[in-house]
Design an enzyme around this catalytic site. Structure first.
Site, PDB file in Angstrom:
ATOM      1  N   LYS B  80       4.739 -15.714  -7.764  1.00 36.72           N
ATOM      2  CA  LYS B  80       5.391 -16.826  -7.071  1.00 36.72           C
ATOM      3  C   LYS B  80       6.488 -16.269  -6.156  1.00 36.72           C
ATOM      4  O   LYS B  80       7.207 -15.344  -6.533  1.00 36.72           O
ATOM      5  CB  LYS B  80       5.988 -17.787  -8.105  1.00 36.72           C
ATOM      6  CG  LYS B  80       6.540 -19.083  -7.508  1.00 36.72           C
ATOM      7  CD  LYS B  80       7.007 -20.036  -8.611  1.00 36.72           C
ATOM      8  CE  LYS B  80       7.524 -21.349  -8.055  1.00 36.72           C
ATOM      9  NZ  LYS B  80       7.941 -22.294  -9.118  1.00 36.72           N
ATOM     10  N   SER B 155       6.126 -26.984  -8.844  1.00 34.67           N
ATOM     11  CA  SER B 155       6.265 -26.204  -7.641  1.00 34.67           C
ATOM     12  C   SER B 155       5.452 -24.911  -7.609  1.00 34.67           C
ATOM     13  O   SER B 155       5.261 -24.344  -6.531  1.00 34.67           O
ATOM     14  CB  SER B 155       7.739 -25.856  -7.435  1.00 34.67           C
ATOM     15  OG  SER B 155       8.176 -24.968  -8.435  1.00 34.67           O
ATOM     16  N   SER B 179       7.310 -27.120 -13.470  1.00 31.59           N
ATOM     17  CA  SER B 179       6.712 -26.403 -12.330  1.00 31.59           C
ATOM     18  C   SER B 179       5.664 -25.354 -12.669  1.00 31.59           C
ATOM     19  O   SER B 179       4.981 -24.856 -11.773  1.00 31.59           O
ATOM     20  CB  SER B 179       7.807 -25.744 -11.487  1.00 31.59           C
ATOM     21  OG  SER B 179       8.411 -26.692 -10.643  1.00 31.59           O
TER      22      SER B 179
END
Lengths: 93, 485
Positions: B80, B155, B179
């Protein structure tokens, strides 16, 4: 109730420059979110302590010795603007 | 070649050790898959193709030299874009960090490097991890591999979509209110949010420091356990990481949950939960009962206050954390006459709408005259939420809920209505408020869309979560399903 004046004040505190359109939208959206948050007032929390961290963490101490660190040049190389060993910024006052 | 991309890491590790496949072949297969499908999925912001091949050759050389490599050697892993990799751009999908190259590794990245893992690239996300759909990326949205017109969740949507689409074998995400778990559920993969303090946050760009945790997003539960074992542990560089031994997570995977007492909080299955999610959830309860667990209804009475309290606490912490983006030491700067004008221009052009909204909300909640009414009040509610969980775990080993109230929604559906978007974290965010571990595992399908179920445990009960999810996975086999891309 949150007003456009509040939004302008908060934007200044947060160092944000908002267009008239953004001010209008954020006034409405923040009002909605805060209205939604007002449900919290249903609860009497007078005797409830606030919770910042769940784990029983203590202060962490270490010897006051220089450890691993980044070289000044490594850090300064990433600055948008620099002069010698300093960060350069626009006029302050 | 696609079969290789869909083989879990624990299986690939065996193939590598037995020399049935080389790390170079595996890495080429994954990049081949990326080349074939990422145009549609857009899971990645940046690829690390060349460095991945260098690393893969190093792993092959070590294998040829007869070394016994660690479990993740040669495994292609997506990262990420809020995790720092020394020398590679890290933007948090924000224009304000465009071009920022960190001069250090996050601790979890260092741990993966020691394993000899292969980094495929940086995955897309909602800007600064603020969002539930990856539509708040400052660059472009990511699509759900199961239905390209739908969001992958967020996210960590890029990480979940990459694993789901076979564009990475596993991935790292971060979870502040759901997330990791919500995108894992939307994309039909496994996601674990560890106990707060279990994994070092050093090198994770901060969103809400008292809620953030890094965790694995993987194809199956065993991979989740393996990756968790690598990233967990104390780190002197994160003073909130806990000095506590790391259990053998993979060793705890016994497909036996007889006598497990599982509680289903009624607040997580009633109003607001879509009928098709409820149907999958009810089937999952039957499966667990069939495996010998006792499943009973329970209550977390303060649940309805978790979302409004979260949306004061997380933005308050964010507004403070994001004060550092001022265009002075690094990142983007807009030129201006004086420094305040420069701050304002830089931040207004650098941050997207959701980040600005949360910075505004958080600044307001912390500002003079409102602190007690909003922020302090929310912290007190946080205590009540924690007490609800404490009481539940006196009776139950685990709690069970749907991971998200709906399956993946359409791109654009909730963009104009922040509150509707916030509601998609309704089943996940109380867990962060109470600092608990929770795991989402594929629970079934609603039509063509995957639905996740969430196990929640008491602090440091990751082994128990993994074991329950493993038993469920072995019984149901949902993880074997692949999206038709």
């Amino acid at each position: 109730m949150i007003t456009i004046k509040d939004v302008e004040h908060v934007a200044l505190l947060a160092r944000l420059e908002l267009s008239e359109d953004e001010k209008r939208v954020y006034t409405e959206q923040l009002a909605n979110i805060l209205e939604y948050a007002s449900v919290l007032n249903e609860l009497d929390t007078k005797d409830v302590p606030p919770l910042t961290h769940v784990l029983p963490l203590q202060n962490v101490f270490r010897e006051d010795k220089v450890g691993e660190h980044l070289e000044p040049e490594t850090v300064l190389a990433r600055a948008p603007e620099r002069e010698d060993r300093y960060f350069r910024v626009p006029r302050l006052v | 070649m696609d079969d290789l991309c869909y083989t879990p890491a624990h299986e690939l590790g065996r193939l590598l050790r037995e020399k049935k496949v080389s790390s170079v072949e595996l890495t080429e297969a994954v990049f081949g898959r990326i080349d074939a499908v990422d145009e549609k999925v857009r899971a990645y912001l940046f690829l690390m193709r060349e460095e991945a091949m260098v690393q893969a050759r190093a792993v092959d050389a070590a294998l040829a030299g007869g070394q016994q490599p660690p479990p993740l050697a040669g495994i292609p892993i997506g990262i990420k874009d809020n995790l720092c990799i020394n020398g590679y751009e890290t933007t948090c999908a924000s224009k304000i960090l465009k071009g920022f190259v960190p001069p250090y590794d996050a601790t979890v990245i260092g741990s993966l490097k020691q394993q000899g893992a292969v980094f495929t690239g940086k995955t897309n996300m909602d800007e600064f991890a603020m969002g539930s759909s990856t539509e708040n990326s400052g660059f472009f949205p990511t699509a759900n591999p199961w239905d390209l017109e739908r969001v992958p969740g967020g996210s960590s949507g890029g990480s979940a979509a990459a694993v789901s689409a076979g564009e990475a074998v596993m991935a790292l995400g971060s979870d502040t209110g759901g997330s990791i778990r919500q995108p894992a559920a939307f994309c039909g993969v496994v996601g674990l949010k560890p106990t707060y303090g279990r994994v070092s946050r050093y090198g994770l760009v901060a969103f809400a420091s008292s809620l953030d945790q890094i965790g694995p997003i993987t194809r199956d539960v065993r991979d989740c356990a393996v990756l968790m074992g690598v990233i967990a542990g104390h780190d002197p560089k994160d003073s909130t990481s806990v000095p506590r031994g790391v259990p053998d997570y993979a060793g705890s995977l016994v497909a036996d949950i007889k006598d497990f007492r599982i509680g289903v909080p009624r607040e997580y299955t009633g109003e607001g939960i879509a009928a098709e999610v409820r149907a999958v959830f009810d089937q999952a309860v039957q499966v667990l009962t069939g495996l010998g667990a006792t499943v009973e209804e329970t209550s977390l009475p303060h649940t309805k206050y978790a979302l409004p309290a979260y949306y004061l606490i997380a933005p308050a912490e964010a507004s403070s954390n994001l004060a550092r983006y001022d265009g002075v030491e690094y990142g983007h700067r807009e030129p201006a006459e004086d420094i305040v004008a420069s701050y304002k221009k830089t931040r207004s052009r650098g941050f997207g709408p959701e980040v600005k909204r949360r910075v505004m909300l958080g600044t307001y909640a912390l500002s003079a005259g409102y602190y007690d009414a909003y922020y302090l009040k929310a912290l007190k509610i946080r205590t009540l939420i924690k007490r609800d969980f404490d009481a539940a775990f006196e009776r139950f080993d685990l709690l069970l809920s749907p991971t998200a109230p709906t399956p993946a929604f359409k791109i654009g559906e909730k963009v104009a209505d922040p509150l509707a978007m916030y509601l998609s974290d309704i089943c996940t965010l109380a867990v962060n408020m109470a600092s608990l571990p929770a795991l989402s595992v594929p629970g079934g399908f609603a039509g063509h869309l995957p639905v996740g179920i969430q196990f929640i445990g008491p602090p440091f009960a990751e082994e128990r979560l993994l074991r329950a999810a493993y038993a469920f996975e072995q019984e149901t086999g949902w993880v074997a399903k692949r999206p038709a891309l």
